[in-house]
Scaffold this active site. Structure first.
Site, PDB file in Angstrom:
ATOM      1  N   CYS A  76     -15.010 -24.186  45.122  1.00 18.69           N
ATOM      2  CA  CYS A  76     -15.240 -22.765  45.349  1.00 18.69           C
ATOM      3  C   CYS A  76     -16.367 -22.571  46.361  1.00 18.69           C
ATOM      4  O   CYS A  76     -17.455 -23.109  46.205  1.00 18.69           O
ATOM      5  CB  CYS A  76     -15.597 -22.123  44.012  1.00 18.69           C
ATOM      6  SG  CYS A  76     -16.593 -20.638  44.111  1.00 18.69           S
ATOM      7  N   GLU A  77     -16.085 -21.787  47.412  1.00 19.38           N
ATOM      8  CA  GLU A  77     -17.089 -21.636  48.466  1.00 19.38           C
ATOM      9  C   GLU A  77     -18.217 -20.692  48.063  1.00 19.38           C
ATOM     10  O   GLU A  77     -19.251 -20.651  48.720  1.00 19.38           O
ATOM     11  CB  GLU A  77     -16.433 -21.171  49.771  1.00 19.38           C
ATOM     12  CG  GLU A  77     -15.874 -19.767  49.746  1.00 19.38           C
ATOM     13  CD  GLU A  77     -15.178 -19.426  51.063  1.00 19.38           C
ATOM     14  OE1 GLU A  77     -14.859 -20.351  51.819  1.00 19.38           O
ATOM     15  OE2 GLU A  77     -14.974 -18.227  51.308  1.00 19.38           O
ATOM     16  N   HIS A  78     -18.045 -19.945  47.010  1.00 22.57           N
ATOM     17  CA  HIS A  78     -19.117 -19.049  46.570  1.00 22.57           C
ATOM     18  C   HIS A  78     -20.186 -19.779  45.776  1.00 22.57           C
ATOM     19  O   HIS A  78     -21.351 -19.394  45.788  1.00 22.57           O
ATOM     20  CB  HIS A  78     -18.553 -17.909  45.705  1.00 22.57           C
ATOM     21  CG  HIS A  78     -17.679 -16.966  46.465  1.00 22.57           C
ATOM     22  ND1 HIS A  78     -16.695 -16.202  45.874  1.00 22.57           N
ATOM     23  CD2 HIS A  78     -17.649 -16.677  47.781  1.00 22.57           C
ATOM     24  CE1 HIS A  78     -16.094 -15.480  46.803  1.00 22.57           C
ATOM     25  NE2 HIS A  78     -16.647 -15.747  47.963  1.00 22.57           N
ATOM     26  N   HIS A  79     -19.795 -20.818  45.043  1.00 27.36           N
ATOM     27  CA  HIS A  79     -20.735 -21.500  44.149  1.00 27.36           C
ATOM     28  C   HIS A  79     -20.839 -23.002  44.381  1.00 27.36           C
ATOM     29  O   HIS A  79     -21.610 -23.675  43.707  1.00 27.36           O
ATOM     30  CB  HIS A  79     -20.337 -21.259  42.687  1.00 27.36           C
ATOM     31  CG  HIS A  79     -20.308 -19.822  42.301  1.00 27.36           C
ATOM     32  ND1 HIS A  79     -19.160 -19.046  42.354  1.00 27.36           N
ATOM     33  CD2 HIS A  79     -21.294 -18.998  41.869  1.00 27.36           C
ATOM     34  CE1 HIS A  79     -19.441 -17.815  41.955  1.00 27.36           C
ATOM     35  NE2 HIS A  79     -20.714 -17.750  41.667  1.00 27.36           N
ATOM     36  N   GLN A 117      -9.353 -19.460  45.957  1.00 26.51           N
ATOM     37  CA  GLN A 117      -7.995 -19.762  45.471  1.00 26.51           C
ATOM     38  C   GLN A 117      -6.939 -18.930  46.201  1.00 26.51           C
ATOM     39  O   GLN A 117      -5.856 -19.414  46.514  1.00 26.51           O
ATOM     40  CB  GLN A 117      -7.917 -19.537  43.954  1.00 26.51           C
ATOM     41  CG  GLN A 117      -6.564 -19.963  43.390  1.00 26.51           C
ATOM     42  CD  GLN A 117      -6.499 -19.854  41.887  1.00 26.51           C
ATOM     43  OE1 GLN A 117      -7.497 -19.991  41.197  1.00 26.51           O
ATOM     44  NE2 GLN A 117      -5.311 -19.620  41.363  1.00 26.51           N
ATOM     45  N   HIS A 145     -11.784 -22.285  37.050  1.00 26.81           N
ATOM     46  CA  HIS A 145     -12.942 -22.293  37.948  1.00 26.81           C
ATOM     47  C   HIS A 145     -14.202 -22.609  37.157  1.00 26.81           C
ATOM     48  O   HIS A 145     -14.551 -21.873  36.225  1.00 26.81           O
ATOM     49  CB  HIS A 145     -13.101 -20.920  38.612  1.00 26.81           C
ATOM     50  CG  HIS A 145     -12.024 -20.624  39.614  1.00 26.81           C
ATOM     51  ND1 HIS A 145     -12.279 -20.486  40.956  1.00 26.81           N
ATOM     52  CD2 HIS A 145     -10.691 -20.465  39.461  1.00 26.81           C
ATOM     53  CE1 HIS A 145     -11.141 -20.246  41.596  1.00 26.81           C
ATOM     54  NE2 HIS A 145     -10.167 -20.224  40.706  1.00 26.81           N
ATOM     55  N   CYS A 147     -17.139 -22.144  38.020  1.00 23.54           N
ATOM     56  CA  CYS A 147     -18.115 -21.063  38.155  1.00 23.54           C
ATOM     57  C   CYS A 147     -17.831 -19.940  37.151  1.00 23.54           C
ATOM     58  O   CYS A 147     -18.688 -19.094  36.899  1.00 23.54           O
ATOM     59  CB  CYS A 147     -18.157 -20.531  39.586  1.00 23.54           C
ATOM     60  SG  CYS A 147     -16.581 -19.932  40.202  1.00 23.54           S
TER      61      CYS A 147
HETATM   62 ZN    ZN Z   1     -17.084 -19.569  42.323  1.00 24.28          ZN
END
Ligand code: ZN
Length: 185
Positions: A76-79, A117, A145, A147
């Site tokens: 995941c590119e956010h976390h 995703q 996920h 995260c």
């Molecule tokens: Zn994430």
């Protein structure tokens, strides 16, 4: 292009930022270990599935091809935490089919990047349309996920489902129903 030296420096700084002693035994090798691991789990940044999907075979059959439950691991590119699950990839051949392992290969190329995703699902379907040129493609991803499950809302086992249809699949409800039947749902 992955710059391993920069990653080593960044991980060392991250450990410092966490108040850790980066020289203690368990952490000494960690920056280098992560740099090497990133080269593997983000290998897809440098790749496209073009080669895999351009090696096709002629067919007179035009029935749906479905490869279901392809296990994938992505980040995941956010976390910068993993999300992982199963991909199901279907297409309607337009005179050409591709080796089944190439569908899994396509999933892997895009999974081994910093991802969302939703984007991963669309990229797989778009790659099929672009390189294999079928009459239609349908891709479903079901993933957990980290995260979501190890922080924040903490819902272990919660699955995020994404679905993308292209070409005939987008227009034809019967084809979508056939997809669900073949999926056993
Ligand atoms: Zn994430």
């Amino acid at each position: 292009m992955i710059d391993k030296e920069k990653i080593r420096q960044a991980v060392a700084l991250l450990l410092e930022g966490m108040g850790e002693d980066k020289h203690r035994e368990g952490l000494m090798e960690t920056p280098d270990r992560i740099a090497r691991m990133y080269e593997e789990i983000f290998a897809g940044m440098e790749q496209t599935p073009e080669q895999a999907l351009r090696r096709t075979f002629e067919t007179s059959d035009c029935g749906m091809v479905l490869e279901k439950d392809i296990v994938f691991y992505s980040t995941c590119e956010h976390h910068l935490l993993p999300f992982y699950g199963k991909a199901s990839v279907a297409y309607i051949p337009d005179g050409r089919v591709v080796g089944l392992s190439k569908l899994a290969r396509t999933v892997e190329v895009y999974a081994r990047r910093l991802q969302l995703q939703e984007r991963l699902t669309a990229q797989i379907a778009d790659a099929l349309m672009q390189y294999l040129k079928p009459k239609g493609a349908m891709v479903m991803l079901e993933a957990e996920h980290m995260c979501m499950t190890m922080r924040g809302v903490k819902k272990p086992g919660a699955q995020t489902v994404t679905l993308v249809t292209r070409g005939e699949f987008a227009k034809n409800q019967c084809l979508q129903e056939q997809f669900w039947q073949m999926m056993g749902r």
